[in-house]
Design a protein around this motif. Structure first.
Motif, PDB file in Angstrom:
ATOM      1  N   THR A 152       4.572  -4.724  26.667  1.00 24.80           N
ATOM      2  CA  THR A 152       3.679  -5.163  25.596  1.00 24.80           C
ATOM      3  C   THR A 152       2.225  -4.972  26.011  1.00 24.80           C
ATOM      4  OG1 THR A 152       3.807  -7.426  26.448  1.00 24.80           O
ATOM      5  CG2 THR A 152       5.325  -6.825  24.674  1.00 24.80           C
ATOM      6  N   GLU A 153       1.418  -4.645  25.019  1.00 21.25           N
ATOM      7  CA  GLU A 153       0.007  -4.375  25.296  1.00 21.25           C
ATOM      8  C   GLU A 153      -0.756  -4.360  23.976  1.00 21.25           C
ATOM      9  OE1 GLU A 153      -2.104  -0.336  26.588  1.00 21.25           O
ATOM     10  OE2 GLU A 153      -0.887  -1.174  28.223  1.00 21.25           O
TER      11      GLU A 153
ATOM     12  N   GLY B 275       3.990  -1.860  16.351  1.00 19.13           N
ATOM     13  CA  GLY B 275       3.449  -3.186  16.090  1.00 19.13           C
ATOM     14  C   GLY B 275       4.374  -4.125  15.374  1.00 19.13           C
ATOM     15  N   VAL B 276       5.489  -3.610  14.843  1.00 21.48           N
ATOM     16  CA  VAL B 276       6.405  -4.420  14.037  1.00 21.48           C
ATOM     17  C   VAL B 276       7.837  -4.101  14.422  1.00 21.48           C
ATOM     18  CG1 VAL B 276       7.185  -5.002  11.705  1.00 21.48           C
ATOM     19  CG2 VAL B 276       4.794  -4.403  12.086  1.00 21.48           C
ATOM     20  N   LEU B 277       8.662  -5.129  14.473  1.00 20.14           N
ATOM     21  CA  LEU B 277      10.111  -4.955  14.626  1.00 20.14           C
ATOM     22  C   LEU B 277      10.805  -5.783  13.558  1.00 20.14           C
ATOM     23  CD1 LEU B 277      12.616  -3.891  16.029  1.00 20.14           C
ATOM     24  CD2 LEU B 277      12.432  -5.752  17.685  1.00 20.14           C
TER      25      LEU B 277
ATOM     26  N   ASN C 104       9.571 -12.756  23.475  1.00 27.35           N
ATOM     27  CA  ASN C 104       8.500 -12.217  24.310  1.00 27.35           C
ATOM     28  C   ASN C 104       7.594 -11.290  23.507  1.00 27.35           C
ATOM     29  OD1 ASN C 104       7.240 -11.625  26.999  1.00 27.35           O
ATOM     30  ND2 ASN C 104       8.048  -9.573  26.559  1.00 27.35           N
ATOM     31  N   LEU C 105       8.188 -10.462  22.632  1.00 30.38           N
ATOM     32  CA  LEU C 105       7.378  -9.601  21.779  1.00 30.38           C
ATOM     33  C   LEU C 105       6.466 -10.425  20.887  1.00 30.38           C
ATOM     34  CD1 LEU C 105       9.905  -6.839  20.576  1.00 30.38           C
ATOM     35  CD2 LEU C 105       8.289  -6.723  22.466  1.00 30.38           C
ATOM     36  N   ALA C 106       7.049 -11.449  20.240  1.00 28.08           N
ATOM     37  CA  ALA C 106       6.280 -12.253  19.304  1.00 28.08           C
ATOM     38  C   ALA C 106       5.152 -12.996  20.001  1.00 28.08           C
ATOM     39  CB  ALA C 106       7.213 -13.225  18.580  1.00 28.08           C
ATOM     40  N   ILE C 107       5.433 -13.549  21.172  1.00 29.57           N
ATOM     41  CA  ILE C 107       4.403 -14.276  21.923  1.00 29.57           C
ATOM     42  C   ILE C 107       3.249 -13.361  22.290  1.00 29.57           C
ATOM     43  CG2 ILE C 107       3.965 -15.423  24.140  1.00 29.57           C
ATOM     44  CD1 ILE C 107       6.825 -16.574  23.905  1.00 29.57           C
ATOM     45  N   ASN C 108       3.550 -12.067  22.480  1.00 31.91           N
ATOM     46  CA  ASN C 108       2.520 -11.103  22.854  1.00 31.91           C
ATOM     47  C   ASN C 108       1.922 -10.371  21.652  1.00 31.91           C
ATOM     48  OD1 ASN C 108       2.262 -10.713  26.005  1.00 31.91           O
ATOM     49  ND2 ASN C 108       4.423 -11.155  25.562  1.00 31.91           N
ATOM     50  N   GLY C 109       2.085 -10.942  20.478  1.00 33.75           N
ATOM     51  CA  GLY C 109       1.377 -10.451  19.309  1.00 33.75           C
ATOM     52  C   GLY C 109       2.096  -9.464  18.432  1.00 33.75           C
TER      53      GLY C 109
END
Length: 862
Positions: A537-538, A550-552, A570-575
């Motif tokens: 993630t970045e 940017g979207v899943l 983890n993806l959601a927490i990282n934006g």
């Protein structure tokens, strides 16, 4: 190796003469084909003296013509027979299964015994005996009552006292080679590394021994075709029987033998802390506790091993020797995530290949986007084939570095003789606008004409009347595939592949999400849970294979694996925007309850998700009036970016403004005419807007190059200020596909269906129409519109060729050809061989089109 060739048809080998083999290869080359797959299935002497003699000829001719050659990797279809090596030499390496038989009894019962050995058939081996209480009186196992009974079996009899009241079941677990798909019963075990090595020794290494100096040159690699587990002759071989409806798939019990090997056993039992044996009945039946988890772990293990031990092992062997492994597994009707005809998990099954792959044989049709259809290949799930199949395969190529963005599609086979260049053009657009960039046309057959095996055959010893125009299609296909190669597809939106969700219960197929997005002109990438394991993630996005998203979007499911949920959190927490469709899953694989109380995720309906994403920063493109049939593919190359637009409608024209984010000057590229045109556009900030008009069957490329092509000029469209109705009076003559000359022309007063019952219903060939047009003044620029045509048309004006059209719209432009006074307009229409040869299992199953020129024929000029 470079990205090409882009057209690599199947070339069947039937033991024909050297002269015929060389001629067929030359014919392919002359029509724009740069390589081919040598299919051995019809050959009578695979890997024998005659085979090697034919193969020497094939490689010699291909070498002379600069063509690439791939070889089908087995004697018969599907791949995995190993030329009979397991059947004849090593029967212990044939497919084997874990199967279950049982005895029901009611307790308590003291001093009881149960006959075990009579349940075993010849060649089967007793694996384990397990006992359990049945909770619901039908099939549900009480996990707490499971007990291994092996120590109580003596001389084929189980001596065991039933310990309590109610229904009990004695499970007799056997290792067997019986009960699977009969056609592949003697195939190698795909989850046994020794069996796969046997396959390599008998079907791959003989080529290396004979042609190793050609490996990586003319000899480009191997083609593997639909290897599968084959434990059931079914597309629906789930550990739970699917109940099909329009939106969701529901899971119920379905008993079937399960693929098995020592390696699978070790991989499955290792994480079960010594409890593996007693849990084995849970692979076949629901329970009060761990059956969901165990069935999920089985599918996870089996699908990984198929990918690693079978395709992965063969692919590694090929790459070590400088050649490719291409092909595909069975995707049909969502079998890609199942056992039976499937390989358990699409992305795992093709991970070891050098390209991604799929096939479309009869399953995709213009305008048929939903529901079910009867076919020679079963009851087709049209939604999956139309919306899911090509997008899934092309996504895999973008996600795996070694595939270099290449997706092959075996295409056109088994549509019957009625499939001509018109349908081929539509199907080409359908797959390429979803990311396919290598086509494997099915097929070229050197057998005596007609060959009834899965037509059409394109050359057909020169008897296919549309072969004359085949190069118009191949030139177009080569151009499009080249444009969509050596770069990357651009999208910021991903959809989660549903395999792991399906293994856990009720679920929504990913293709329903793709459909909801694409009908709103939103492109996407279909990714598997495995891809998230290596994603980083970045800056509010996640990155896979160097591409950021940017979207899943996660399709609805009853349950979700715990480790996958952690990755999504983890993806959601990282934006990253993570959107669950319809509802949040209720449980994980261990039946632990779940909720979205932390608020990490959005939960939206399909319609809401499409609306939200269409209005978001992640939307790649906006349109004023796109409609449901417009598709696009955004592609970036070293020379700039492009948008490939396709109108999949066969009736309606798309007229819309298209806006994209770019600072570059757009221009149009017509891949059929190989022509560049300047584009009228307007700019607002970083957004450029063009007007797009696409007729039915239409396609166009909008280029955003670093430098405009020098050939780009204005599209001198005829203004159509004047229209002249040509009328229906004409002279008509015929040349059948098996004749050399036209019949004498006869006057006709109407344009009618040549295939009507009172006309020439059995005619296949060329119909020549001659119109006389008298003009008071010469005409400079003009456009001739033929109206309805079935199906390829070539126009001559006063004897001068004006072009060929293989699909609608049948419009021809020119200038300086029409003079004052009498003019002759000649139209040659070529239909398919379906009228003459359509009495077969493929052609009989579909509606038949008319034949000839039906008009109205109109002349437009300035």
């Amino acid at each position: 190796m470079d990205a090409g060739p882009y057209l690599v048809p199947l070339f069947w080998q039937c033991g024909e003469s050297e002269e015929r083999i060389r001629n067929e290869i030359t014919q392919m080359c002359n029509k724009g084909i740069g390589g081919f797959v040598v299919e051995s299935r019809p050959h009578p002497d695979f890997l024998g003296e005659a085979w090697w003699r034919n193969s020497d000829t094939i490689l010699d001719q291909a070498r002379k013509l600069g063509m690439g050659v791939w070889f089908f990797d087995d004697r018969i279809y599907p791949s995995g027979y190993a030329n009979g090596a397991a059947e004849k030499l090593h029967p212990e390496l044939r497919k084997c299964y874990l199967d279950e038989r049982h005895i029901d009894a009611w307790g308590p019962l003291a001093d009881s015994s149960f006959k075990i050995s009579p349940w075993l058939q010849e060649g089967e081996r007793l694996f384990h005996v397990v006992g359990a209480r049945i909770r619901d009186g039908i099939d549900t196992i009480d996990d707490g009552s499971l007990v291994v009974l092996d120590e109580y079996v003596r001389q084929g009899v189980l001596y065991w006292d039933l310990p309590g009241e109610g229904k009990w079941r004695v499970f007799i677990l056997v290792i067997t080679g019986k009960g699977g798909e009969e056609w592949t019963a003697n195939y190698i075990n795909p989850v046994d590394s020794q069996a796969v090595d046997l396959f390599i020794r008998h079907c791959y290494e003989p080529y290396y021994q004979r042609y190793k100096d050609d490996f990586g040159k003319t000899f480009r690699g191997f083609f593997t075709d639909e290897p599968r587990f084959g434990n059931l002759p079914s597309y629906d071989a789930r550990m739970g029987n699917p109940v099909h409806d329009e939106k969701y798939h529901s899971a119920q019990h379905s008993k079937m033998p399960l693929p098995w090997s020592a390696e699978l056993e070790r991989a499955l039992f290792t994480p079960l802390d010594g409890a593996g044996v007693k849990l084995l009945p849970l692979l076949f039946y629901a329970s009060t506790g761990r059956s969901v988890e165990l069935q999920y772990r089985y599918m996870d293990t089996a699908s990984r091993l198929f990918g690693e031990l079978f395709i992965g092992r063969i692919g590694a062997w090929c790459r070590e020797r400088g050649v490719e492994l291409i092909g595909h597994t069975v995707e049909d009707n969502s079998a890609h995530a199942r056992l039976g005809y499937g390989a358990g998990h699409y992305y795992r099954s093709i991970w070891g290949m050098s390209t991604s792959g799929l096939d479309i044989v009869y399953q995709v049709w213009p305008g048929i986007t939903d529901g079910r259809m009867s076919s020679p290949f079963g009851y087709l799930d049209l939604n999956f084939f139309y919306w899911g199949l090509a997008k899934m395969a092309a996504s895999a190529a973008q996600l795996d570095l070694k595939k270099r963005g290449r997706t092959i599609c075996e295409i056109f086979g088994a549509y019957g003789w009625q499939e001509g260049l018109k349908l081929m053009k539509w199907l080409t657009d359908h797959v390429t606008v979803r990311g396919v960039n290598v086509l494997v046309p099915h097929a070229f057959s050197p057998k005596d004409f007609p060959d009834g095996d899965c037509p059409p055959h394109f050359y057909a010893q020169g008897m296919n009347p549309q072969w004359k125009y085949f190069h118009y299609w191949s030139a177009y296909a080569n151009r499009v595939c080249a444009l969509l190669s050596d770069g990357v597809n651009i999208t910021k939106i991903c959809v989660l592949y549903h395999a792991e969700l399906e293994w856990l219960g009720n679920y929504m197929p990913f293709n329903l999400v793709v459909q909801a997005l694409q009908t709103r002109l939103i492109d996407c990438r279909v990714i598997a849970a495995d891809h998230l394991a290596d994603a980083r993630t970045e800056h509010d996005c996640f990155i896979i294979n160097g591409q950021d998203y940017g979207v899943l979007v996660v399709p609805w499911s009853e349950r979700i694996p715990a480790d996958l949920l952690v990755r999504l959190q983890n993806l959601a927490i990282n934006g990253v925007e993570v959107i669950f469709i319809t509802a949040f899953p209720l449980e994980d694989e261990r039946r632990n309850p779940l909720d979205n109380s932390a608020g990490h995720f959005k939960v939206l309906s399909l319609v809401e998700a499409a609306d939200y994403l269409g209005a978001s920063e992640f939307a790649d493109i906006t349109a004023s009036h796109a409609g449901p049939d417009l598709r696009y593919y955004h592609y970036k190359k070293d020379t700039g970016e492009l948008y490939f637009f396709v109108n999949e409608s066969i009736r309606d024209t798309v007229v819309t403004d298209i806006s994209v984010r770019s600072r570059k000057i757009p221009c149009w590229y017509d891949a059929y005419d190989d022509a560049y045109y300047t584009a009228e556009y307007r700019r607002q900030g970083d957004e450029v807007t063009v007007k797009l008009e696409l007729p039915p069957y239409g396609s166009i490329v909008m280029l955003l190059p670093d430098e405009l092509p020098q050939a780009a000029g204005p599209n001198n469209r005829v203004s159509c200020l004047h229209r002249l109705d040509i009328g229906e009076s004409h002279e008509l003559s015929f040349k059948a596909y098996n004749e050399q000359a036209f019949s004498p022309p006869r006057p006709k007063t109407a344009l009618v269906n040549i295939a009507a019952f009172d006309n020439k219903p059995g005619f296949s060939g060329t119909m020549r129409y001659s119109f006389s047009v008298v003009l008071e003044e010469p005409v400079n620029a003009f456009m001739l519109d033929l109206g309805r045509v079935y199906e390829t048309a070539e126009v001559f004006i006063n004897g001068v060729g004006t072009g060929v059209r293989i699909c609608p719209p049948y419009r021809f432009t020119g200038s300086g050809l029409l003079c004052r006074g009498a003019n002759t307009i000649t139209v040659e229409v070529v239909n398919t061989l379906a009228k003459a040869l359509g009495d077969n299992v493929f052609d009989r199953g579909m509606a038949q089109e008319p034949a000839g020129l039906l008009g109205p024929v109109s002349l437009y000029y300035d």
